[in-house]
Design a protein around this motif. Structure first.
Motif, PDB file in Angstrom:
ATOM      1  N   VAL A   1      14.137 -31.236  39.426  1.00 59.57           N
ATOM      2  CA  VAL A   1      14.477 -29.836  39.163  1.00 59.57           C
ATOM      3  C   VAL A   1      15.098 -29.252  40.427  1.00 59.57           C
ATOM      4  N   LEU A   2      16.324 -28.790  40.309  1.00 58.29           N
ATOM      5  CA  LEU A   2      16.972 -28.088  41.419  1.00 58.29           C
ATOM      6  C   LEU A   2      16.658 -26.607  41.256  1.00 58.29           C
ATOM      7  N   TRP A   3      15.644 -26.138  41.975  1.00 57.51           N
ATOM      8  CA  TRP A   3      15.168 -24.774  41.773  1.00 57.51           C
ATOM      9  C   TRP A   3      16.211 -23.739  42.152  1.00 57.51           C
ATOM     10  N   GLU A   4      16.987 -24.015  43.188  1.00 55.65           N
ATOM     11  CA  GLU A   4      18.033 -23.075  43.572  1.00 55.65           C
ATOM     12  C   GLU A   4      19.084 -22.958  42.473  1.00 55.65           C
ATOM     13  N   GLU A   5      19.464 -24.095  41.902  1.00 53.91           N
ATOM     14  CA  GLU A   5      20.441 -24.087  40.819  1.00 53.91           C
ATOM     15  C   GLU A   5      19.884 -23.376  39.591  1.00 53.91           C
ATOM     16  N   LEU A   6      18.628 -23.662  39.258  1.00 52.80           N
ATOM     17  CA  LEU A   6      18.005 -23.035  38.094  1.00 52.80           C
ATOM     18  C   LEU A   6      17.915 -21.525  38.281  1.00 52.80           C
ATOM     19  N   SER A   7      17.529 -21.094  39.473  1.00 53.00           N
ATOM     20  CA  SER A   7      17.445 -19.659  39.747  1.00 53.00           C
ATOM     21  C   SER A   7      18.807 -18.997  39.629  1.00 53.00           C
ATOM     22  N   GLU A   8      19.853 -19.676  40.118  1.00 49.77           N
ATOM     23  CA  GLU A   8      21.205 -19.118  40.065  1.00 49.77           C
ATOM     24  C   GLU A   8      21.701 -19.015  38.628  1.00 49.77           C
ATOM     25  N   VAL A   9      21.465 -20.070  37.842  1.00 51.15           N
ATOM     26  CA  VAL A   9      21.920 -20.076  36.450  1.00 51.15           C
ATOM     27  C   VAL A   9      21.225 -18.987  35.648  1.00 51.15           C
ATOM     28  N   THR A  10      19.905 -18.912  35.772  1.00 51.88           N
ATOM     29  CA  THR A  10      19.167 -17.904  35.005  1.00 51.88           C
ATOM     30  C   THR A  10      19.474 -16.499  35.493  1.00 51.88           C
ATOM     31  N   HIS A  11      19.763 -16.347  36.792  1.00 46.64           N
ATOM     32  CA  HIS A  11      20.141 -15.036  37.314  1.00 46.64           C
ATOM     33  C   HIS A  11      21.448 -14.570  36.678  1.00 46.64           C
ATOM     34  N   GLU A  12      22.426 -15.477  36.585  1.00 44.50           N
ATOM     35  CA  GLU A  12      23.714 -15.121  35.999  1.00 44.50           C
ATOM     36  C   GLU A  12      23.592 -14.804  34.515  1.00 44.50           C
ATOM     37  N   GLU A  13      22.746 -15.548  33.808  1.00 48.41           N
ATOM     38  CA  GLU A  13      22.629 -15.379  32.361  1.00 48.41           C
ATOM     39  C   GLU A  13      21.629 -14.291  31.978  1.00 48.41           C
ATOM     40  N   SER A  14      21.013 -13.660  32.980  1.00 53.31           N
ATOM     41  CA  SER A  14      20.035 -12.605  32.712  1.00 53.31           C
ATOM     42  C   SER A  14      20.560 -11.242  33.127  1.00 53.31           C
ATOM     43  N   THR A  15      21.859 -11.102  33.148  1.00 53.15           N
ATOM     44  CA  THR A  15      22.475  -9.843  33.558  1.00 53.15           C
ATOM     45  C   THR A  15      22.757  -8.985  32.330  1.00 53.15           C
ATOM     46  N   PHE A  16      22.305  -7.743  32.373  1.00 53.71           N
ATOM     47  CA  PHE A  16      22.580  -6.799  31.279  1.00 53.71           C
ATOM     48  C   PHE A  16      24.010  -6.291  31.463  1.00 53.71           C
ATOM     49  N   SER A  17      24.943  -6.960  30.809  1.00 51.29           N
ATOM     50  CA  SER A  17      26.361  -6.633  30.951  1.00 51.29           C
ATOM     51  C   SER A  17      26.953  -6.307  29.590  1.00 51.29           C
ATOM     52  N   ALA A  18      28.155  -5.762  29.612  1.00 51.58           N
ATOM     53  CA  ALA A  18      28.835  -5.434  28.360  1.00 51.58           C
ATOM     54  C   ALA A  18      29.096  -6.696  27.538  1.00 51.58           C
ATOM     55  N   THR A  19      29.455  -7.782  28.214  1.00 53.91           N
ATOM     56  CA  THR A  19      29.731  -9.030  27.505  1.00 53.91           C
ATOM     57  C   THR A  19      28.469  -9.578  26.848  1.00 53.91           C
ATOM     58  N   TYR A  20      27.347  -9.532  27.592  1.00 54.50           N
ATOM     59  CA  TYR A  20      26.077 -10.020  27.044  1.00 54.50           C
ATOM     60  C   TYR A  20      25.687  -9.206  25.807  1.00 54.50           C
ATOM     61  N   VAL A  21      25.769  -7.886  25.902  1.00 57.46           N
ATOM     62  CA  VAL A  21      25.407  -7.029  24.769  1.00 57.46           C
ATOM     63  C   VAL A  21      26.353  -7.268  23.595  1.00 57.46           C
ATOM     64  N   ALA A  22      27.650  -7.462  23.903  1.00 57.52           N
ATOM     65  CA  ALA A  22      28.621  -7.690  22.829  1.00 57.52           C
ATOM     66  C   ALA A  22      28.292  -8.977  22.069  1.00 57.52           C
ATOM     67  N   PHE A  23      28.006 -10.065  22.794  1.00 57.58           N
ATOM     68  CA  PHE A  23      27.645 -11.315  22.127  1.00 57.58           C
ATOM     69  C   PHE A  23      26.392 -11.145  21.272  1.00 57.58           C
ATOM     70  N   LEU A  24      25.371 -10.490  21.840  1.00 61.12           N
ATOM     71  CA  LEU A  24      24.121 -10.326  21.104  1.00 61.12           C
ATOM     72  C   LEU A  24      24.308  -9.425  19.893  1.00 61.12           C
ATOM     73  N   ALA A  25      25.111  -8.359  20.046  1.00 57.87           N
ATOM     74  CA  ALA A  25      25.353  -7.445  18.928  1.00 57.87           C
ATOM     75  C   ALA A  25      26.145  -8.134  17.813  1.00 57.87           C
ATOM     76  N   VAL A  26      27.182  -8.880  18.183  1.00 56.69           N
ATOM     77  CA  VAL A  26      27.976  -9.587  17.178  1.00 56.69           C
ATOM     78  C   VAL A  26      27.113 -10.624  16.457  1.00 56.69           C
ATOM     79  N   ALA A  27      26.278 -11.342  17.210  1.00 53.43           N
ATOM     80  CA  ALA A  27      25.385 -12.323  16.590  1.00 53.43           C
ATOM     81  C   ALA A  27      24.430 -11.644  15.615  1.00 53.43           C
ATOM     82  N   THR A  28      23.907 -10.488  16.009  1.00 50.70           N
ATOM     83  CA  THR A  28      22.968  -9.771  15.137  1.00 50.70           C
ATOM     84  C   THR A  28      23.668  -9.250  13.891  1.00 50.70           C
ATOM     85  N   MET A  29      24.905  -8.784  14.024  1.00 54.11           N
ATOM     86  CA  MET A  29      25.664  -8.323  12.856  1.00 54.11           C
ATOM     87  C   MET A  29      25.988  -9.488  11.916  1.00 54.11           C
ATOM     88  N   LEU A  30      26.338 -10.633  12.488  1.00 54.17           N
ATOM     89  CA  LEU A  30      26.559 -11.815  11.639  1.00 54.17           C
ATOM     90  C   LEU A  30      25.289 -12.172  10.873  1.00 54.17           C
TER      91      LEU A  30
END
Length: 318
Positions: A99-128
């Protein structure tokens, strides 16, 4: 194998080279004196077996290279070298278990950002998923589950709990809760709009739905499936086998449950709203619990392997 490219202040180059030379599993060491310009310093490059990468990166951070220079890590898909083969043979453990903890922390940090793109993907998925719910169409439900990006924040919470990083816990929780709330509000508005066009109607939400009725009927199997999906998803992240995440995404009823709750609320069907919300919470909770326990087990097992076969060669006597 991993490829490390370091920018090192000239005064620390000797210490960095010593650390790399003493690391079991490191090879192809290159030093380019004075090659770096911004920041100024020497460029040091080496390849290291994945199973020895975390210890080497940790040692470099202890020297402050991440603050005074830089540490760049790349995954290498192909290395044709007898030296690399020997380095991987000498490195303790198996690369798939590392387990590369630094890599894992970086990946999850990037994918855990409350951004317009993240909300758009989640909203579109929920509408589908809302369309799938109203049409009782399992194909649409599966498609919506594959689109949803919610595993990133869930993995971020598990990683932060294991790494004891409260700021990342808060960031991931905000992305998860805020994202689902925004997606459900938008989906409720979408349902009202579709109702206005005559494409949705109340009878669709109350009708028998043999293909999608399970979404608002949570049971212990829902939690068990979430646990298994959480284990598989965490293993896919730590082993860099991201392709398995698609299977994880279509195994749990997070996005469809959020969609059913939003649509049911728009038609004031509170029974389905509460049932779908319970399904959503069971799935989210199961994934976080499984992900956290999986990381703890991986961390413990890897520590045992490291004790039996240290990753650093002993220094010269005297």
């Amino acid at each position: 194998m991993l490829h490390l490219r370091l920018i090192v202040p000239a005064g620390l180059t000797g210490a960095v080279v010593e650390v790399a030379e003493r690391t079991v599993g490191a090879t192809h060491l290159v030093v380019l004196a004075g090659a770096a310009r911004r920041p100024a310093g020497d460029v040091v490059m080496c390849d290291v077996a994945r199973e020895a990468g975390d210890e080497l990166i940790g040692a470099l951070r202890e020297l402050g290279i991440d603050r005074s220079g830089s540490i760049t890590v790349e995954n290498m898909d192909l290395t044709l070298s007898a030296h690399a083969d020997e380095a991987e043979r000498q490195a303790p453990g198996e690369s798939a278990d590392a387990v590369l903890w630094e890599e894992l922390s970086e990946v999850t940090h990037e994918e855990s950002t409350f951004s317009a793109t993240y909300v758009a993907f989640l909203a579109v998925a929920t509408m589908l998923a809302a369309c799938g719910v109203m049409l009782d169409n399992a194909i649409l439900i599966v498609g919506a589950m594959a689109v949803g990006p919610e595993f990133g924040p869930l993995a971020g919470i598990s990683t932060a709990l294991v790494q004891r990083a409260p700021r990342l816990v808060g960031r991931s929780l905000w992305a998860l809760i805020g994202g689902f709330l925004a997606a459900m509000v938008l989906t409720a508005g979408f349902a009202w709009l579709m109702d206005g066009f005559g494409l949705f109607h109340a009878d669709m939400i109350t009708a028998d739905r043999p293909n999608t009725g399970f979404i608002w009927h949570p049971d212990w199997m829902s939690f068990v499936v979430a646990l298994l999906a959480g284990i598989a998803g965490t293993l896919s992240l730590t082993s860099a086998k991201s392709g398995a995440l698609i299977g994880v995404a279509i195994s749990v009823t997070t996005v469809p449950a959020a969609a059913n709750a939003a649509v049911a609320f728009s038609y004031q069907d509170l029974n389905q709203t509460w049932g779908s919300s319970a399904q959503l919470l069971a799935n989210l909770g199961g994934i976080v619990v499984a992900g956290t326990l999986t990381l703890l087990v991986q961390k413990g097992l890897w520590a045992l392997q490291r004790r039996s076969a240290p990753a650093v060669k002993p220094g010269p006597a005297g």
